[in-house]
Write an enzyme that holds these catalytic residues in place. Sequence first.
Site, PDB file in Angstrom:
ATOM      1  N   HIS A 467       0.828  -1.212   0.000  1.00  0.00           N
ATOM      2  CA  HIS A 467       0.000   0.000   0.000  1.00  0.00           C
ATOM      3  C   HIS A 467       0.862   1.262   0.000  1.00  0.00           C
ATOM      4  O   HIS A 467       0.683   2.146  -0.849  1.00  0.00           O
ATOM      5  CB  HIS A 467      -0.916  -0.005   1.234  1.00  0.00           C
ATOM      6  N   GLU A 468       1.777   1.343   0.952  1.00  0.00           N
ATOM      7  CA  GLU A 468       2.609   2.545   1.029  1.00  0.00           C
ATOM      8  C   GLU A 468       3.485   2.688  -0.215  1.00  0.00           C
ATOM      9  O   GLU A 468       3.789   3.804  -0.639  1.00  0.00           O
ATOM     10  CB  GLU A 468       3.465   2.521   2.293  1.00  0.00           C
ATOM     11  N   HIS A 471       1.817   4.654  -2.857  1.00  0.00           N
ATOM     12  CA  HIS A 471       2.042   6.096  -2.714  1.00  0.00           C
ATOM     13  C   HIS A 471       3.418   6.470  -3.273  1.00  0.00           C
ATOM     14  O   HIS A 471       3.574   7.502  -3.939  1.00  0.00           O
ATOM     15  CB  HIS A 471       1.975   6.497  -1.239  1.00  0.00           C
ATOM     16  N   HIS A 474       3.331   6.779  -6.909  1.00  0.00           N
ATOM     17  CA  HIS A 474       2.652   8.016  -7.311  1.00  0.00           C
ATOM     18  C   HIS A 474       3.650   9.178  -7.337  1.00  0.00           C
ATOM     19  O   HIS A 474       3.608  10.034  -8.230  1.00  0.00           O
ATOM     20  CB  HIS A 474       1.514   8.306  -6.342  1.00  0.00           C
TER      21      HIS A 474
END
Length: 680
Positions: A467-468, A471, A474
Amino acid sequence: MGNSLLAPSTLPFTLPDYATITTDHVREAVTVGMQEQLTELAAIAADTAEPTVENVLHAWERSGAVLDRSVAAFWVARSADTTPERDELMAELSPALATHSDAILLDRGLYERLRALADRAGRGEVELDAQDSYNLQKRLTDYERGGITLGEDDQQRLRELNTQLAALSVEFEQVLSAGRNAAAVHVTDEAELAGLSDDEMATLRTAAQARDLDGWLLPIVNTSGQPLLDVLENRSLRQRVHQASVSRGLGGEHDTRDLLVRIVRLRSERASLLGYAHHAAYAHENTCAQNTGAVNDLLARLAPGVVQIAEREAETLAKRLHAADPAAALEPWDWQFLASREAAEAGFDTDQLKPYLEFERVLHDGVFAAATALYGITFHERAELIGYTDQARVFEVREEDGTPLGAVVIDPYTRPTKKGGAWMTSLVKQAHLTGDLPVVTNTCNVPPPAPGSPSLMTWTNVITLFHEFGHDLHGLLSDVRYPSRSGTAVPRDFVEFPSQVNEIWAWEPALLTQFARHHETGEALPQEWVKALVASREESGYHTLELLKAMLLDQAWHQTPLEELPEDASGVEAFETAALERAGVAFPLVPPRYRSTYFAHIFSGGYSAGYYSYLWSEVMDADSVAWFRDNGGLSREAGETFRRGLLGPAGSVEAMDTYRAFRGADPDVSHLLERLGLGS
């Protein structure tokens, strides 16, 4: 030695020179940086030349370089490895930075300069491309939401409110962190720890020794649910751990109730001053949801069905408990343990995966490998580069052709000096205007390995790491002109979308076989376990309800009129109870993922009235998973489309426009309802 923050770093990727930076350097650089930026912006406002993209937007983006560099370097280090000196400096700087922000957003000359550029563009005298136009629009909106139209007295009160809120946010975080550490459960009787593995026992003993205690110390993580409750067989100890978790902040030395009440009351006053019905209306206006009604509709649509699913799960678990102890009634501290046993009897329990989930292999053969398969990028450790602690490792990221793309700093292990949870930050923002390559961080709280042992992860740890890293991607794959619109600079209810999408690759069978290998034998995860794990992905009612409860608490605190909010700490628990009952989710066996007293996301983490964003983003996530399923899955072609269409534009244009361009339509909520077991 000079202050390295006052000039651009000479290290690769302009990584901050953490080996030389002191708190005094940060204080000096932030002070100098604020004054420099005000001087630079004053020159833009005073410029008598016709406003252009170059002398307004470009000049604006280049201002504040020292300040941005210093704040980014300090915030990352302080969040992950704080000291009393760093905490004191944070408490000192936060109000000063709020004052600095107000000095900019309440500067009429700067606002008029932006308006003049917009007017020239409207008359066709200046050509703006999509990124220029969006940047200008967002800056004007910031001014209008920041109080530029208020009278002098109201502006002064707004400054006071912003300064007070900045200070209270830092204080809440500090008290919360100390309370989390203090809540750790000390055990001296080894028999109470039945259910734990030898490695887990060794880790807990090391934690106790670090505090000069005999026996074992069970740390409390930031959520209500505690991972150890999955395996602890001793019911009394489970109760102690659960109650230590959910009672945080409700009294004693680390009571956060007064702080959170003061925060919500000040936010309510500020919203009213700015012309909004409540803080949530102010917050939602600047999101993909656009208004409070849309947020409330989504939450209300899910609540009844989610509660029913949780109630059915509870009935099953109560029967299991009754079979073992006819006199026992199901309690919140039983749920995780019994659900884990239920899964084990069904033939699969994620706890049995731990020997196959060694951190280094998960990172390299799972997280990094998925990014390579999708985007062609590769990762190369730079051991000579120093992170903000000796546990933080720097990896250079390269494009498929070997061109440097940026860097990522990986910091996986929990420590008392690190705040709870997991997060990504940008140390350096990608921007074509400045020529900067991105440097991002990935900070988690995986239990550190005991001496001489590998770091074995839970499946939840694995999902969090993926999940992290979503980011991180991104930020790394951002392809924009302006640093202020780079990477994760998107609406709050869009920012979680790419990270949630990245979670799906943890469940990819071919990748699982690659990264899930026994740490001693190298044996791949048995195929029947792979199939069982993938089949178990359906969300539980417990997990969905705990999230929904936290989302509803967030909205209750930020939609309630000032006169109906608690006046002091004594009203916090009654307010929580009433809010959950009013929403129809008071089911007592499932606590909110965060109770108000330890809800860092909304009281110190920037998610005020925005915690719903995880659910809003999941609508797009589930819809995108369907797209990947139909377009090649974990492949370069699919990855390239996702990169160029969704990750690359970052916050340089309207977020939902990029989604519609990628998907060809608005998100289809049916995919999320199916995932949650609420489909027709």
